[in-house]
Design an enzyme around this catalytic site. Sequence first.
Site, PDB file in Angstrom:
ATOM      1  N   ASN A 153      18.576  66.066  60.002  1.00 18.32           N
ATOM      2  CA  ASN A 153      17.560  66.730  59.172  1.00 18.32           C
ATOM      3  C   ASN A 153      17.758  68.237  59.085  1.00 18.32           C
ATOM      4  O   ASN A 153      17.339  68.867  58.128  1.00 18.32           O
ATOM      5  CB  ASN A 153      16.153  66.419  59.692  1.00 18.32           C
ATOM      6  CG  ASN A 153      16.040  66.465  61.196  1.00 18.32           C
ATOM      7  OD1 ASN A 153      16.841  65.889  61.919  1.00 18.32           O
ATOM      8  ND2 ASN A 153      15.032  67.159  61.681  1.00 18.32           N
ATOM      9  N   GLN A 183      16.860  60.905  56.631  1.00 18.66           N
ATOM     10  CA  GLN A 183      17.429  61.987  55.814  1.00 18.66           C
ATOM     11  C   GLN A 183      18.651  61.529  55.019  1.00 18.66           C
ATOM     12  O   GLN A 183      19.289  62.345  54.352  1.00 18.66           O
ATOM     13  CB  GLN A 183      17.796  63.184  56.690  1.00 18.66           C
ATOM     14  CG  GLN A 183      16.594  63.841  57.348  1.00 18.66           C
ATOM     15  CD  GLN A 183      15.705  64.601  56.372  1.00 18.66           C
ATOM     16  OE1 GLN A 183      16.061  64.848  55.215  1.00 18.66           O
ATOM     17  NE2 GLN A 183      14.518  64.998  56.822  1.00 18.66           N
ATOM     18  N   SER A 205      11.818  56.861  55.602  1.00 15.17           N
ATOM     19  CA  SER A 205      10.490  57.422  55.364  1.00 15.17           C
ATOM     20  C   SER A 205      10.300  57.647  53.861  1.00 15.17           C
ATOM     21  O   SER A 205      11.202  58.159  53.196  1.00 15.17           O
ATOM     22  CB  SER A 205      10.393  58.753  56.111  1.00 15.17           C
ATOM     23  OG  SER A 205       9.231  59.427  55.719  1.00 15.17           O
ATOM     24  N   HIS A 207       8.304  59.815  52.290  1.00 15.46           N
ATOM     25  CA  HIS A 207       8.092  61.171  51.764  1.00 15.46           C
ATOM     26  C   HIS A 207       9.335  62.052  51.780  1.00 15.46           C
ATOM     27  O   HIS A 207       9.262  63.225  51.417  1.00 15.46           O
ATOM     28  CB  HIS A 207       6.906  61.848  52.461  1.00 15.46           C
ATOM     29  CG  HIS A 207       7.141  62.349  53.845  1.00 15.46           C
ATOM     30  ND1 HIS A 207       7.269  63.689  54.124  1.00 15.46           N
ATOM     31  CD2 HIS A 207       7.251  61.708  55.016  1.00 15.46           C
ATOM     32  CE1 HIS A 207       7.440  63.825  55.439  1.00 15.46           C
ATOM     33  NE2 HIS A 207       7.431  62.644  55.991  1.00 15.46           N
ATOM     34  N   CYS A 335       8.325  70.451  61.782  1.00 15.81           N
ATOM     35  CA  CYS A 335       7.248  70.274  62.756  1.00 15.81           C
ATOM     36  C   CYS A 335       7.317  71.340  63.846  1.00 15.81           C
ATOM     37  O   CYS A 335       6.412  71.459  64.649  1.00 15.81           O
ATOM     38  CB  CYS A 335       7.286  68.875  63.354  1.00 15.81           C
ATOM     39  SG  CYS A 335       8.909  68.365  63.864  1.00 15.81           S
TER      40      CYS A 335
END
Length: 392
Positions: A153, A183, A205, A207, A335
């Site tokens: 990522n 990713q 994922s 999103h 994050c």
Amino acid sequence: MERIYLDANATTPVLPQVLDAMRPYWEEKFGNPSSAHHAGQRARAAIEQARASIARLLNCSPKEIIFTSGGTESDNLALNGVLKPFLDKRQPAHLLTTEIEHHAILYTAQALRSRGANVTLLAPNREGVIEPEAFRAALRPDTELVSIMAANNETGAVQPIGKLARIAKAYNPAILFHSDAVQAAAKLPLDLSGALKNVDLLSISGHKMYAPQGTGILFIRSGTYLAPLLYGGPQERQLRAGTENVPGIVALGRAAELAQDWLSAYRDRELAALRDRLETGLLAAIPGSSVNGPVGDADRRSPNTTNLRFEGVDAEALLIALDMQGIAASFGAACQSGATEPSHVLLAMGLSAQQARSSLRLSLSRLTTSEEIDRALKIIPAAVARLRSLAP
Ligand code: PLP
């Protein structure tokens, strides 16, 4: 000020076609897919259609796809699901993973270790890539599970997971191979019947692929046993209890169809060319700048990502300066923003804490335009020069 979004690895916008596909399932097409009446069965059919679209993108069977709430849940389910039966019976179980994983893997591995699992974190080479020879040497007779991400990522470094999974199976066919492909999905081809035929579990994922936040997928190869994380209803083959997020699942299906069209039209190459233009432009305009991650052969990095180091510049200050000028970027993982901890990925690659703190991640989306890159090529060098002029 027209804002420029260069943080697609944190999250992507929901594409209008995806929003259009999901909207009716909140409105007139609502229904609980477990209900036997028409509204329920319409929702059930929409879920199965989405499952089929995702299976086409990944070249697997629809039966091998389950829906979750995102990458974190899929990662947790894969790791806990495989190792729980061993830990419950106090049998030795070795998990082989890497230092460059997302915290969804690293902290799950830490929790499993505290419950008795043996965990090895493999270091990458200086380019942030796991070397097959080092991987082979780390396999052990008690290795039950391997978890290695498909693309990083922070750097975009593509890991040779097809090859690593083959090595693991040759060492011991009973080893299960999981990959966090959050990713990589919808950016790179993922062929679970071809190059990735030895991969047993794969997390995605929504999103990060133009579907909404809070949606995800776990591919579970037929015949692979997992213990569930959640107990309750029999949804998703009793592996993921709870009424399904029907609009989110429909969105994932539509996003998978769009990804397939996008990849078939080689649009990933166009995106990589735009990323390369940004990267080479910044390297040329900014003295003391370099790339963190694999350079050269285009296939070694995801097409949308560059991670750049600017000597003597505090990336946190640079991010703030860029945000004020309308550019959204990131350092480390999203994050971690707000925390001053240097990126664990960059440290694992051998960078010093100071070098890691001077590094910026720029990640393009399918909606990034050439004109936005032109503007970024003016704004970023000016911001770096200004910060350097202020530095002691
Ligand atoms: N794995 C990787 C490699 C990621 O980049 C992310 C999100 O940044 C996740 C897992 C977590 O996914 P989610 O936000 O859907 O829980």
